[in-house]
Motif scaffolding. Structure first.
Motif, short mmCIF file in Angstrom:
data_model
loop_
_atom_site.label_atom_id
_atom_site.label_comp_id
_atom_site.label_asym_id
_atom_site.label_seq_id
_atom_site.Cartn_x
_atom_site.Cartn_y
_atom_site.Cartn_z
N SER A 71 0.85 -1.19 0.00
CA SER A 71 0.00 0.00 0.00
C SER A 71 0.88 1.24 0.00
CB SER A 71 -0.93 0.01 1.21
OG SER A 71 -1.75 1.16 1.21
N PRO A 87 0.14 5.08 0.72
CA PRO A 87 -0.87 6.07 1.12
C PRO A 87 -0.73 7.35 0.29
CG PRO A 87 0.29 5.18 3.02
CD PRO A 87 1.04 4.74 1.81
N TYR A 105 -3.69 4.67 7.01
CA TYR A 105 -4.54 5.85 6.84
C TYR A 105 -3.93 6.99 7.63
CZ TYR A 105 -6.52 4.83 11.48
OH TYR A 105 -6.68 4.61 12.82
N SER A 106 -4.49 8.18 7.44
CA SER A 106 -3.89 9.39 8.02
C SER A 106 -4.03 9.40 9.53
CB SER A 106 -4.54 10.63 7.42
OG SER A 106 -5.94 10.62 7.70
N THR A 153 1.81 7.83 10.82
CA THR A 153 0.78 7.17 10.01
C THR A 153 0.13 6.08 10.84
OG1 THR A 153 2.06 7.60 8.00
CG2 THR A 153 0.30 5.96 7.85
#
Length: 849
Positions: A249, A251, A293-294, A301
């Motif tokens: 992933s 982001p 995710y944020s 993170t």
């Protein structure tokens, strides 16, 4: 288990018998409503495509099924679904559905209804691409810096990356060194594609490098073009993980953040854009999915990690911030914004449990009731303490009462009865040396079931030592009822050119015993041993007076008539007084037993040292039974020595020479195989060349190499058969050595078992572990522990290095000689080294010391 559970906001179960994976879930405003609220798109391997707009059900409102906007049955299984700008002439979001051999792009639109049924949603196909190769997964993004629309990249099962720019196919490239497909991800910051190869390393490829690399239709073409002409495809950077990756992933919530997340089987990695590790978190569980995710903290993170224990964990970099219990194990997790709630965690299990939840705690309104305070009666407490101490003392005295009592009634009883009658017409050797027609009938077992319930399909296994064999070594019995008995008969025979090292066999019956807690049953094994008669491997013969190897066994009773001890071997005996008897093994050797007329000695002689073992063992056992029947209790066999180590070491050296030959054959085979493959490659290059060139006798060299490989393989196979035979003869010689040492020093049963475990640690030789190194390590351990000369030698630690094949047998023979020497000087074998020092006779020098 987590203290908190995830708060259910909305949930649904999708179909029955459908399967889902991590690519089957995505979220986004797929119907372009403009509200900014996400919809959930789910595809299954059964070809079902569903779209949901969740909202929590309140009392009096329709069920959660009302949240389903669309359900369509597609023709092909759905591997992955993604939402993006996949149509060139439109800025709207479309749905890309990846099938094994097709990529379809759909538009989802809603039409307002005029009645109470609400909005009607439709799925319309915009375009599709038929794939020439089976797809595995895909990724999308703004390839090459194009910001208006999304391009797609599909990874095939054979390692080809296929690039599509909306409605048109761009190009395809094969990944170098490909074996199995791994996760695929696109990083828009560096315009690179990330994957994890079968070499368990992260690989990064620039889009520019992929675009200018040489095109090829097949992997062989790609490899050939890479060696001859064009630009060869190489990775921008690689990072070795040492484990297979579950998912990748990148982001995109913050343009300033430059992190690449990799979820491995046991670790969570965060990498920089150049492939350097930013941080790594070791996981104490097997993850099933993850999603970065944020975070509210700048420079950090958050990561959602699901595992197979139905847990959802929240990490802030490497720190665990929260853990929640889910109702099932997730295979895909996403974050979505809905009208009533933002930041909802959407999880999907492999069985189709779709759940929308959020983190939180339920307040507890329970309060502990007040306990009535009362004064303590110390005299009563003291009395209770004394009674408990009395119970503890009684239990300490009788430890046997505490231990669980084993069940006396077994569910299954196995008994094996050996027939004494040999088959007529089969007691003679066949004219062919490779076939031995000798098949005594043996009653395998009588299986009595005394359990409270019936048994279904017990499995029976019969095991004998090579070269012995049985007509049927495995069979499944019929279902057994309560108290039933089953009798199985089989025949054993000699299937080799040499006598076995052991005439005993094992019968094992495996079954399942049902219990109240486990109706399926607990696996159990009932077993027993049986002994085959000596007549199975030898026949009576005329005695011989001279032989190369001779062993003398002493007794403390007057000599007996051998015809009384061996009544089944009197067919061809010429000695009517019973002073001599001969045994002719079916493999050729002959062993003679001679009883002394004036002393209490018996001589066993043969032309082969190891063939004496079976006859010597049978003689000792029959003497014990013969005098036990007469009521003699103080009968004893003995051996005066010396131990025939020189004759024994001849067998050891022969076995070791065959092991060395096996390694040489293996090395030669490897060399010839490498040469054969090199010639094949050169010939293949010549045949593929457009301008034919002369073969330069490569075909003749290939044929000669092939003949050498076949000849070496035949020689290695013949050497392997000789090695198996030599190992059986070595076991026979070792058994004889153990018997002579036991008679020489009068070892008891426990000491004899230790000596047998030391000199016979293996049932068969393997290329990884052989008899020589195993015995050397075991004998060295005895010499350093129970047979050591001083406590200083006992303090030496046993070497824990890997056992390797020795260069020669000098050290092994030295240690075995030292073992026999220390046993002859009073040493005793024991597993507790500190409890049994070497009992050496003290010399004057040692007393002064």
């Amino acid at each position: 288990m987590s203290l908190f559970k995830a708060r259910d906001w909305w949930a649904a179960v999708l179909g029955e018998g459908e399967e889902f994976d991590q690519g089957c879930l995505c979220v986004g405003d797929v119907d372009n409503s403009g509200s900014g609220h996400d919809k959930i798109v789910v595809g299954s391997y059964m070809g079902m495509l569903r779209v949901f707009s969740p909202h929590p059900a309140k009392p009096g409102e329709p069920s959660p099924a009302h949240s389903q906007l669309l359900e369509v049955q597609l023709r092909d299984p759905v591997i992955q679904v993604e939402v993006g700008k996949f149509v060139s002439c439109s800025d709207l979001l479309h749905l890309a559905v990846l099938h094994p051999r097709k990529l379809s792009v759909y538009s989802i639109s809603g039409t307002a209804g005029n009645v109470e049924h609400g909005v009607q949603y439709q799925l319309k196909r915009v375009y599709e691409h038929n794939l020439q190769r089976t797809a595995c997964n895909m990724t999308y993004g703004t390839f090459g810096g194009v910001t208006d629309h999304h391009s797609m990249c599909i990874q095939s099962m054979d390692g080809m990356l296929m690039f599509f720019e909306q409605e048109s196919y761009s190009f395809g490239r094969f990944l170098p060194g490909f074996l199995l497909p791994g996760p695929l991800c696109y990083c828009s910051r560096t315009d690179t594609f990330l994957t994890v190869s079968s070499a368990r390393q992260v690989e990064s490829y620039r889009y520019e490098t992929l675009a200018v690399a040489t095109d090829a239709e097949t992997r062989q073409d790609a490899e050939q073009h890479g060696k001859t002409a064009g630009k060869r495809l190489t990775a921008d950077w690689t990072l070795v993980l040492g484990e297979q990756a579950l998912d990748l992933s990148v982001p995109s919530f913050s343009p300033s953040s430059s992190s690449i997340f990799v979820c491995g089987e046991r670790n969570l990695y965060c990498l920089k854009d150049n492939g350097h590790i930013r941080f790594m978190k070791k996981l104490e569980y097997n993850p099933s999915c993850f999603l970065p995710y944020s975070s509210v903290s700048e420079g950090t993170t958050n990561t959602l990690v699901g595992n197979h224990n139905n847990m959802l964990l929240v990490y802030q970099d490497v720190t665990l911030k929260w853990a929640a219990q889910l109702s099932c194990s997730p295979v895909a997790v996403r974050l979505a914004n809905f009208p009533d709630l933002k930041g909802v965690v959407v999880t999907l299990s492999n069985e189709g449990h779709l759940q929308c939840s959020y983190m939180g705690t339920d307040p507890s309104f329970f309060s502990t009731p007040k306990v009535d305070a009362r004064e303590q009666d110390y005299s009563q407490i003291d009395t209770e303490m004394k009674s408990l101490q009395r119970v503890i003392r009684q239990a300490t005295r009788t430890q046997a009462d505490i231990l669980p009592v084993a069940e006396t009634d077994e569910d299954l009883t196995v008994t094996a009865t050996v027939s004494t009658n040999m088959d007529k017409m089969k007691c003679e050797m066949s004219s062919s040396v490779s076939v031995f027609l000798l098949s005594p009938s043996i009653s395998l077992s009588q299986i009595k079931v005394t359990s409270r319930c019936a048994l279904q399909g017990p499995k029976l296994t019969v095991c004998v030592q090579p070269p012995l064999a049985v007509t049927q070594d495995q069979l499944v019995l019929e279902p057994l009822g309560v108290g039933s008995t089953t009798v199985v008969a089989f025949s054993a025979f000699l299937n080799g050119h040499y006598p076995p090292a052991d005439l005993t066999g094992d019968v094992a019956v495996s079954y399942s015993s049902p219990t109240e807690l486990n109706p399926a049953g607990i696996p159990r094994v009932a077993q027993c041993k049986f002994s085959l008669p000596l007549r199975l491997v030898c026949c009576p013969s005329a005695p011989s007076k001279n032989a190369k190897y001779k062993i003398t066994v002493d007794t403390n009773k007057p000599p007996v008539n051998l015809s009384e001890v061996f009544p089944d071997f009197l067919e061809k005996s010429e000695d009517k007084e019973g002073n001599s008897l001969a045994f002719h093994f079916l493999s050729g050797p002959r062993v003679t037993v001679m009883a002394s007329k004036t002393s209490q000695r018996y001589r066993i002689q043969s032309e082969s040292f190891e063939d004496i073992w079976l006859v010597a063992k049978e003689l000792v056992q029959r003497f014990d039974r013969h005098f036990a029947k007469q009521g003699v209790k103080d009968f004893r066999n003995s051996f005066a020595g010396p131990i025939p180590l020189a004759e024994y070491f001849e067998t050891v050296d022969h076995h070791f020479e065959l092991r060395v030959s096996a390694e040489k054959y293996q090395d030669l085979l490897s060399e010839r195989a490498v040469q054969f493959r090199a010639i094949q490659r050169r010939l293949l290059t010549r045949f593929k060349d457009k301008t034919p060139a002369p073969l330069q006798n490569l075909d003749t060299l290939m044929e000669g190499t092939y003949r050498q490989v076949i000849a070496l393989a035949d020689a290695a196979e013949e050497n392997r058969a000789c090695l198996n035979q030599a190992f059986v003869r070595l076991r026979s010689a070792t058994h004889l050595l153990i018997l002579l040492v036991s008679l020489w020093q009068g070892l008891n049963t426990e000491q004899n078992a230790i000596l047998e475990a030391t000199l016979l640690p293996l049932l068969q030789d393997t290329p990884q572990l052989g008899w020589e190194e195993s015995v050397d390590a075991a004998v060295s351990h005895l010499l350093r522990t129970c047979l050591s000369r001083s406590p200083k030698d006992q303090a030496l630690s046993l070497s824990t290095s890997q056992l390797n094949m020795p260069k020669d047998t000098v050290r092994l023979k030295k240690h075995i000689t030292l073992l026999c020497d220390r046993l002859g000087k009073g040493g005793r074998l024991s597993l507790a080294s500190e409890a049994n020092p070497l009992m050496m006779p003290l010399t004057p020098s040692s007393e002064n010391a």
